[in-house]
Scaffold this active site. Sequence first.
Site, PDB file in Angstrom:
ATOM      1  N   GLY A 135       5.123  12.891  -6.329  1.00  0.00           N
ATOM      2  CA  GLY A 135       5.315  13.272  -4.922  1.00  0.00           C
ATOM      3  C   GLY A 135       4.236  12.689  -4.045  1.00  0.00           C
ATOM      4  O   GLY A 135       3.479  11.829  -4.469  1.00  0.00           O
ATOM      5  N   ASN A 136       4.208  13.108  -2.801  1.00  0.00           N
ATOM      6  CA  ASN A 136       3.133  12.683  -1.910  1.00  0.00           C
ATOM      7  C   ASN A 136       2.780  13.846  -0.980  1.00  0.00           C
ATOM      8  O   ASN A 136       3.456  14.864  -0.966  1.00  0.00           O
ATOM      9  CB  ASN A 136       3.513  11.410  -1.133  1.00  0.00           C
ATOM     10  CG  ASN A 136       4.695  11.644  -0.214  1.00  0.00           C
ATOM     11  OD1 ASN A 136       4.582  12.387   0.752  1.00  0.00           O
ATOM     12  ND2 ASN A 136       5.831  11.018  -0.524  1.00  0.00           N
ATOM     13  N   ALA A 137       1.718  13.651  -0.212  1.00  0.00           N
ATOM     14  CA  ALA A 137       1.134  14.775   0.537  1.00  0.00           C
ATOM     15  C   ALA A 137       1.749  14.986   1.918  1.00  0.00           C
ATOM     16  O   ALA A 137       1.218  15.765   2.708  1.00  0.00           O
ATOM     17  CB  ALA A 137      -0.372  14.561   0.664  1.00  0.00           C
TER      18      ALA A 137
END
Length: 408
Positions: A211-213
């Site tokens: 995922g990413n932030a």
Amino acid sequence: MSRIALGVSAGIAAYKACSLLRLFTESGHDVEVVPTANSLEFVGAATWAALSGRPVHTGVFEAPELVNHVRIGREADLVVVAPATADLIARAASGRADDLLTNVLLTARCPVMLAPAMHTEMWQHPATRANVATLRSRGVVVVPPAVGRLTGPDSGPGRLPEPDDLFATALGLLAEPSRAAALAGQDLLGLTVVVSAGGTHEALDPVRFLGNASSGRMGVGIARAAVQRGAEVVLVGAHLAVPPPAGVRLVEVGSTAELATAMAPLAQEADIVVMAAAPADFTPAHTSTTKLKKTGDQGLAVEFVQTTDVLAGLAAGRRRGQVVVGFAAETAADRNDLVALGVDKLRRKGCQLLVLNDVSGGAVFGASENSVAILGLDGVRATASGEKTSVGHAILDAALSVRKEESE
Ligand code: CTP
């Protein structure tokens, strides 16, 4: 510190105005509450006086030495009426001055925001519609009511939006009073805006993902700005860390593939498409159907393949008159290089506008403010910074100007 005059008229939703007042005072604003006499049947003067720390009057003959009927409107940086009943709206539209609140509305020269709340029949009555149109034509921001449960067992359009939403709109008007014209004019009425937001998750196995932030705040800010200007808004959200604004249709997605599948039909119907989401560029070549287990002291090698470029696909299938907006986060030695990288990306993706974030000093994920350059093929068309709804308005301004150019 800004001065806010908070008008309250006689609707059951007056109780929600207590929370709105709290939001204003706790963020350091000086609020003078001006209830109508009938509204005191719902929430009493003692509550308003205690929460605002100021005396409360309803009529022009109370404390006449203070000349409140002129002073409050003149001194205010913003007037908010929540809830605004059908009767208050009718009196405001016809310029009546039969109590303190209507006097405030006539003397105020700052932005004025009305948040209607009433039963659906009253909201949809031609008299109310005509009054709202009159007020909007005079620059008054009339917030569309939310759809949902009303006082009785019935539901429909007519609910007072939640205090957080009203607070966000009010703060935007305080920060940028000139924005009142676009909100009052509902310049996106009749247009459909589709915004993607958030970060996708690419599954490695049933419990793990890449995922990413991204929090989704930027896309939510754009969606909120579009709702405020009267658009039909669909928010395609991937793992949003913030609640969607009232008035949008939320379509939830998980992975980049799901985002692509959701966006394709929605974009067909859209006048403006904004890809503010942070889709993963890579996804595991194989997703294990069972949880990956450690084997001895071995590490784990995962093969990734590229995902579909959603933005490029939507830009390639763009209808005439439709505006497609992309985002880019770039790092560069100086501003010229940064803009050149952005314009290059805009060409590669085929979108008409690209919102460029300079992340040379670190990522901007999760912040409530942002600073961007909005690029077209010919370079920087606009810059914007501040709270993300305000940046969202600047992006929508740019999209509207592209639409206008294309129609000429
Ligand atoms: N985007 C997309 N689909 C993807 C990846 C990105 O639609 N699979 C969109 C984003 O929503 C954003 C824009 O493309 O609007 C910019 O994404 P970015 O990842 O910066 O573009 P890349 O083509 O991956 O650029 P780079 O070559 O710098 O990695």
